[in-house]
Design a protein around this motif. Structure first.
Motif, PDB file in Angstrom:
ATOM      1  N   LEU A   1       0.863  -1.178   0.000  1.00 30.28           N
ATOM      2  CA  LEU A   1       0.000   0.000   0.000  1.00 30.28           C
ATOM      3  C   LEU A   1       0.898   1.226   0.000  1.00 30.28           C
ATOM      4  CD1 LEU A   1      -2.803   1.403   0.412  1.00 30.28           C
ATOM      5  CD2 LEU A   1      -2.327   1.281   2.864  1.00 30.28           C
ATOM      6  N   ALA A   2       0.748   2.082  -0.994  1.00 26.97           N
ATOM      7  CA  ALA A   2       1.502   3.334  -1.069  1.00 26.97           C
ATOM      8  C   ALA A   2       0.527   4.493  -0.957  1.00 26.97           C
ATOM      9  CB  ALA A   2       2.270   3.410  -2.384  1.00 26.97           C
ATOM     10  N   THR A   3       0.940   5.523  -0.226  1.00 28.83           N
ATOM     11  CA  THR A   3       0.099   6.709  -0.062  1.00 28.83           C
ATOM     12  C   THR A   3       0.722   7.890  -0.791  1.00 28.83           C
ATOM     13  OG1 THR A   3       1.189   7.417   1.976  1.00 28.83           O
ATOM     14  CG2 THR A   3      -0.674   5.897   2.199  1.00 28.83           C
ATOM     15  N   THR A   4      -0.034   8.954  -0.928  1.00 27.37           N
ATOM     16  CA  THR A   4       0.453  10.130  -1.659  1.00 27.37           C
ATOM     17  C   THR A   4       1.639  10.796  -0.978  1.00 27.37           C
ATOM     18  OG1 THR A   4      -1.230  11.471  -0.563  1.00 27.37           O
ATOM     19  CG2 THR A   4      -1.744  10.656  -2.774  1.00 27.37           C
ATOM     20  N   ASN A   5       1.844  10.559   0.315  1.00 26.47           N
ATOM     21  CA  ASN A   5       3.002  11.152   1.001  1.00 26.47           C
ATOM     22  C   ASN A   5       4.198  10.200   1.002  1.00 26.47           C
ATOM     23  OD1 ASN A   5       2.156   9.271   2.852  1.00 26.47           O
ATOM     24  ND2 ASN A   5       2.121  10.664   4.593  1.00 26.47           N
ATOM     25  N   ASP A   6       4.198   9.247   0.065  1.00 31.06           N
ATOM     26  CA  ASP A   6       5.299   8.297  -0.140  1.00 31.06           C
ATOM     27  C   ASP A   6       5.494   7.313   1.002  1.00 31.06           C
ATOM     28  OD1 ASP A   6       5.923   9.267  -2.681  1.00 31.06           O
ATOM     29  OD2 ASP A   6       7.199  10.840  -1.843  1.00 31.06           O
ATOM     30  N   ALA A   7       4.508   7.157   1.863  1.00 32.79           N
ATOM     31  CA  ALA A   7       4.583   6.114   2.885  1.00 32.79           C
ATOM     32  C   ALA A   7       4.205   4.789   2.230  1.00 32.79           C
ATOM     33  CB  ALA A   7       3.632   6.429   4.036  1.00 32.79           C
ATOM     34  N   LYS A   8       4.801   3.710   2.729  1.00 32.05           N
ATOM     35  CA  LYS A   8       4.521   2.393   2.173  1.00 32.05           C
ATOM     36  C   LYS A   8       4.259   1.428   3.317  1.00 32.05           C
ATOM     37  CE  LYS A   8       6.097  -0.538  -1.591  1.00 32.05           C
ATOM     38  NZ  LYS A   8       7.174  -0.814  -2.540  1.00 32.05           N
ATOM     39  N   TYR A   9       3.277   0.555   3.118  1.00 29.16           N
ATOM     40  CA  TYR A   9       2.862  -0.389   4.147  1.00 29.16           C
ATOM     41  C   TYR A   9       2.625  -1.763   3.523  1.00 29.16           C
ATOM     42  CZ  TYR A   9       1.666   4.051   6.343  1.00 29.16           C
ATOM     43  OH  TYR A   9       1.710   5.323   6.840  1.00 29.16           O
ATOM     44  N   LEU A  10       2.649  -2.776   4.366  1.00 35.86           N
ATOM     45  CA  LEU A  10       2.233  -4.115   3.970  1.00 35.86           C
ATOM     46  C   LEU A  10       0.828  -4.330   4.515  1.00 35.86           C
ATOM     47  CD1 LEU A  10       3.137  -6.913   2.743  1.00 35.86           C
ATOM     48  CD2 LEU A  10       3.402  -7.612   5.120  1.00 35.86           C
ATOM     49  N   VAL A  11      -0.088  -4.718   3.648  1.00 39.20           N
ATOM     50  CA  VAL A  11      -1.454  -5.022   4.052  1.00 39.20           C
ATOM     51  C   VAL A  11      -1.621  -6.535   3.982  1.00 39.20           C
ATOM     52  CG1 VAL A  11      -3.902  -4.724   3.513  1.00 39.20           C
ATOM     53  CG2 VAL A  11      -2.312  -2.803   3.216  1.00 39.20           C
ATOM     54  N   ARG A  12      -2.016  -7.109   5.094  1.00 37.59           N
ATOM     55  CA  ARG A  12      -2.225  -8.553   5.201  1.00 37.59           C
ATOM     56  C   ARG A  12      -3.726  -8.796   5.373  1.00 37.59           C
ATOM     57  NH1 ARG A  12       1.339 -12.410   6.480  1.00 37.59           N
ATOM     58  NH2 ARG A  12       2.866 -10.806   6.990  1.00 37.59           N
ATOM     59  N   VAL A  13      -4.328  -9.434   4.367  1.00 36.28           N
ATOM     60  CA  VAL A  13      -5.751  -9.782   4.434  1.00 36.28           C
ATOM     61  C   VAL A  13      -5.818 -11.246   4.827  1.00 36.28           C
ATOM     62  CG1 VAL A  13      -7.916  -9.976   3.163  1.00 36.28           C
ATOM     63  CG2 VAL A  13      -6.335  -8.088   2.668  1.00 36.28           C
ATOM     64  N   PHE A  14      -6.436 -11.503   5.960  1.00 31.64           N
ATOM     65  CA  PHE A  14      -6.533 -12.866   6.454  1.00 31.64           C
ATOM     66  C   PHE A  14      -7.491 -13.666   5.584  1.00 31.64           C
ATOM     67  CE2 PHE A  14      -5.911 -10.625  10.697  1.00 31.64           C
ATOM     68  CZ  PHE A  14      -4.530 -10.740  10.636  1.00 31.64           C
TER      69      PHE A  14
END
Length: 108
Positions: free
Chosen positions: A37-50
């Motif tokens: 997941l990337a946001t407009t402020n260049d933050a990046k995350y891992l999204v884990r859908v169970f």
């Protein structure tokens, strides 16, 4: 879960507007679906859908508690937050280890 529904669930967790987020599907395991997941402020995350797998019984509440403890101790990525059906974790840059690297005791 479709991307629009997923974005509606994770955008509030990362305090970003859904229309300012991009999802990229990374992998599907035995039970989980993983997304960057990337946001407009260049933050990046891992999204884990169970996922649901009747052959593998997981206590997701317990799993999240253990992950949170590991995260607090610096032994796992930061736990950003939980949403219905999954969690958002901090992003760690890297690459998967090769089979040879996993066998090598010198690999750190």
């Amino acid at each position: 879960i479709d991307d629009a529904t997923l974005l509606s669930r994770v955008a509030p967790v990362v305090a970003a507007p859904a229309d300012g987020c991009r999802l990229e599907r990374l992998a599907v395991g035995n039970t989980n679906q993983l997304y960057a997941l990337a946001t407009t402020n260049d933050a990046k995350y891992l999204v884990r859908v169970f996922g649901e797998n009747a052959a593998l019984a997981f206590d997701r509440r317990r799993e999240n508690d253990v992950f949170a403890e590991l995260s607090e101790r610096g032994l796992a990525p930061p736990l950003i937050g939980l949403f219905e059906g999954g969690r958002v974790e901090g992003w760690l840059d890297g690459r998967p280890a090769t089979a040879d690297e996993c066998r090598d005791a010198a690999t750190e």
